[in-house]
Design an enzyme around this catalytic site. Structure first.
Site, PDB file in Angstrom:
ATOM      1  N   LYS A  84       0.764  -0.998   0.013  1.00  0.00           N
ATOM      2  CA  LYS A  84       0.004  -0.117   0.012  1.00  0.00           C
ATOM      3  C   LYS A  84       0.863   1.152  -0.032  1.00  0.00           C
ATOM      4  O   LYS A  84       1.928   1.052   0.268  1.00  0.00           O
ATOM      5  CB  LYS A  84      -1.038  -0.036   1.342  1.00  0.00           C
ATOM      6  CG  LYS A  84      -0.129  -0.192   2.577  1.00  0.00           C
ATOM      7  CD  LYS A  84      -0.849  -0.112   3.913  1.00  0.00           C
ATOM      8  CE  LYS A  84      -0.342  -0.321   4.956  1.00  0.00           C
ATOM      9  NZ  LYS A  84      -1.164  -0.613   6.228  1.00  0.00           N
ATOM     10  N   ARG A 111     -10.477   0.286  14.982  1.00  0.00           N
ATOM     11  CA  ARG A 111     -10.554   0.907  13.731  1.00  0.00           C
ATOM     12  C   ARG A 111     -11.523   0.097  12.733  1.00  0.00           C
ATOM     13  O   ARG A 111     -12.763  -0.079  13.018  1.00  0.00           O
ATOM     14  CB  ARG A 111      -9.021   0.978  12.991  1.00  0.00           C
ATOM     15  CG  ARG A 111      -8.178   1.645  13.847  1.00  0.00           C
ATOM     16  CD  ARG A 111      -6.926   2.314  12.971  1.00  0.00           C
ATOM     17  NE  ARG A 111      -6.396   1.173  12.100  1.00  0.00           N
ATOM     18  CZ  ARG A 111      -5.253   1.139  11.505  1.00  0.00           C
ATOM     19  NH1 ARG A 111      -4.310   1.868  12.022  1.00  0.00           N
ATOM     20  NH2 ARG A 111      -4.779   0.065  10.611  1.00  0.00           N
ATOM     21  N   TYR A 120      14.864  30.417   7.774  1.00  0.00           N
ATOM     22  CA  TYR A 120      13.568  31.141   8.297  1.00  0.00           C
ATOM     23  C   TYR A 120      13.702  31.195  10.190  1.00  0.00           C
ATOM     24  O   TYR A 120      13.791  29.945  10.609  1.00  0.00           O
ATOM     25  CB  TYR A 120      12.250  30.483   7.832  1.00  0.00           C
ATOM     26  CG  TYR A 120      12.169  30.513   6.357  1.00  0.00           C
ATOM     27  CD1 TYR A 120      12.190  31.831   5.821  1.00  0.00           C
ATOM     28  CD2 TYR A 120      11.887  29.418   5.693  1.00  0.00           C
ATOM     29  CE1 TYR A 120      12.128  31.930   4.503  1.00  0.00           C
ATOM     30  CE2 TYR A 120      11.833  29.519   4.310  1.00  0.00           C
ATOM     31  CZ  TYR A 120      12.022  30.609   3.654  1.00  0.00           C
ATOM     32  OH  TYR A 120      11.567  30.784   2.331  1.00  0.00           O
ATOM     33  N   MET A 167      11.011  24.525   2.568  1.00  0.00           N
ATOM     34  CA  MET A 167      10.234  23.654   1.390  1.00  0.00           C
ATOM     35  C   MET A 167      11.154  22.940   0.445  1.00  0.00           C
ATOM     36  O   MET A 167      11.001  21.684   0.264  1.00  0.00           O
ATOM     37  CB  MET A 167       9.298  24.628   0.512  1.00  0.00           C
ATOM     38  CG  MET A 167       8.312  23.772  -0.390  1.00  0.00           C
ATOM     39  SD  MET A 167       7.013  24.719  -1.292  1.00  0.00           S
ATOM     40  CE  MET A 167       6.189  25.656  -0.165  1.00  0.00           C
TER      41      MET A 167
HETATM   42  C1  LIG Z   1      -0.401  -1.687   6.886  1.00  0.00           C
HETATM   43  C2  LIG Z   1      -0.881  -2.908   7.448  1.00  0.00           C
HETATM   44  C3  LIG Z   1      -0.259  -4.131   7.687  1.00  0.00           C
HETATM   45  C4  LIG Z   1       1.277  -4.036   7.512  1.00  0.00           C
HETATM   46  O1  LIG Z   1       1.796  -3.524   8.772  1.00  0.00           O
HETATM   47  P1  LIG Z   1       3.337  -3.666   9.122  1.00  0.00           P
HETATM   48  O2  LIG Z   1       3.473  -3.161  10.394  1.00  0.00           O
HETATM   49  O3  LIG Z   1       3.786  -2.662   8.085  1.00  0.00           O
HETATM   50  O4  LIG Z   1       3.831  -4.878   8.838  1.00  0.00           O
HETATM   51  C5  LIG Z   1      -0.775  -5.245   7.962  1.00  0.00           C
HETATM   52  N1  LIG Z   1      -2.296  -5.369   8.133  1.00  0.00           N
HETATM   53  C6  LIG Z   1      -3.051  -4.324   7.493  1.00  0.00           C
HETATM   54  C7  LIG Z   1      -4.431  -4.485   7.839  1.00  0.00           C
HETATM   55  C8  LIG Z   1      -2.318  -3.018   7.403  1.00  0.00           C
HETATM   56  O5  LIG Z   1      -3.349  -1.816   7.265  1.00  0.00           O
END
Ligand SMILES: *Cc1c(COP(=O)(O)O)cnc(C)c1O
Length: 406
Positions: A52, A149, A282, A329
């Site tokens: 992802k 979640r 800055y 930036m």
């Molecule tokens: C991102 C995610 C993972 C991977 O987690 P890591 O700690 O990076 O291995 C696994 N399962 C779900 C549902 C996730 O959202």
């Protein structure tokens, strides 16, 4: 914050290939190495490589290919759109997407043979999509065992399983998996992982009683894969570990047998001598304490370097310097101080913000500390303005050479 000076060959010398203005160099051999390491830890459970968010900033398609070459049997993403992009690139491995909105394109997912995570409300829409596509959907039922979640609430599980099985009996879908996600696996001493595991076993029993016979039950992320074999079930979902980073505060990548796959590099873009008391960037939050030389590093928060990470390390010509003054930036500054470096000497020298850390160089973990965040965020937030450059794209491992010969 100071970093020890390290010796080493001048990074202005070649050795990392062509000298690009800015790059996130992604070592696909490191990805393969890490997948093999995690597959060993997970065995006999299989590995889902989580790609992802553009593979945590590393590049989803090349990373997915390398992970599959090294033995991952599944891919995982959050969004259906991410899964569709992998399919469009010709990747046909089993592929799960688990985070949806009412606007998600379930029809396209079913048509592309993408497995769909389902927490409850999605079920009717997935069924509608499957009927329209005249193709059974493949779903993984997700249960919330304590993370709070997505995932079905425990008091809705019976009903969700019952409805899913009715649809399965009608032939419009197949329940391929059951899964949940852990909340504190990166802190192995905490008790909540045991509680989540016990709850997961209970919901699996409920599903089995209702006749569900999933191909894969999955719970573990990277920290659980490395520290809790009792959470492995049939499949582990590993993200951070395949990028070579450690999920544990007290353990480094090397201690876990992992190799960080991303190196972030640029070139010193100006080098100038300044008097004592020169303010920097800055807000003038930093002033030189003696006559000195400032090195300009042409990356900033638009490139994904956190603005809050003043003090983060940059290695130039074998020495590591903390960033001084505010990160802007597009640029930031290092104070070359009393190193004897002459102003012009380092113009064009390679500047490494982080790499694999193998030779004592700076790491994504150092930047995470400087920005008061986690290494996940450091690599994932490197912006599209930084070109990704892939090295070791060919799998030269013994096994694949063998295949070529036979
Ligand atoms: C991102 C995610 C993972 C991977 O987690 P890591 O700690 O990076 O291995 C696994 N399962 C779900 C549902 C996730 O959202």
């Amino acid at each position: 914050m100071t970093y020890p000076a390290t010796t080493g060959e001048s990074s202005a010398a070649p050795g990392h290939g062509p000298r690009y203005e800015r790059s996130a160099v992604i070592d696909l051999d490191a990805i393969r190495h890490n997948v093999r390491r995690l597959a060993d830890a997970a065995s006999p459970a299989k590995v889902m490589a989580v790609v992802k968010a553009d593979a945590y900033g590393h590049g989803a398609v090349p990373v997915a290919r390398a992970a599959l070459e090294a033995g991952a049997s599944w891919l995982g993403v959050a969004h259906i759109s991410e899964a569709l992009a992998l399919r469009a690139a010709g990747i046909d491995a089993p592929l799960l997407a688990w985070l949806h909105t009412t606007e998600s394109n379930f029809g396209a997912a079913v048509a592309a043979g993408i497995d769909i995570g389902c927490s409850g409300w999605e079920l009717d829409r997935i069924v509608g999509a499957a009927r329209e596509q005249e193709r059974p959907a493949r779903i993984h039922l997700k249960v919330d065992t304590g993370l709070g979640r997505n995932g079905a609430a425990l008091d809705t599980w019976d009903q969700l399983v019952g409805e899913a099985m009715e649809y399965q009996d009608q032939g419009v879908l197949r329940v391929v998996g059951i899964f949940s996600h852990l909340a504190v696996a990166d802190e192995p001493e905490r008790p909540e992982t045991d509680q989540q595991l016990a709850t997961f076993r209970e919901v699996l029993a409920v599903a089995e009683d209702a006749g569900v016979d999933p191909e894969v039950r999955h719970l573990a992320n990277t920290p659980a894969t490395l520290s809790r074999p009792d959470t492995h079930f049939d499949l582990v979902r590993v993200g951070l570990g395949i990028y070579g980073l450690s999920p544990f505060a007290g353990q480094s990548s090397a201690e876990l047998g992992l190799r960080p796959a991303m190196a972030l590099r640029t070139l010193v873009s100006q080098c100038k001598d300044v008097p004592e008391g020169q303010g920097v960037s800055y807000g003038l939050r930093y002033r030189t304490t003696s006559a000195s030389t400032l090195g300009l590093i042409p990356m900033g928060y638009a490139d994904g370097v956190p603005r809050s990470a003043t003090g983060g390390p940059v290695r130039v010509a074998g020495r590591t310097y903390p960033v001084v003054g505010r990160i802007a930036m597009d640029q930031m500054v290092i104070d070359l101080g009393a190193t004897g470096v002459e102003g012009k000497d380092l113009l064009g020298a390679e500047a490494e913000l982080f790499g694999d850390g193998a030779d004592g160089g700076p790491t994504a973990d150092d930047w995470a500390r400087a920005a008061a965040t986690i290494n996940y965020e450091i690599v994932t937030r490197i912006s599209p303005r930084v070109p990704r450059r892939f090295i070791n794209e060919e799998d030269r491992s013994a096994a694949s050479r063998q295949e070529e010969l036979s």
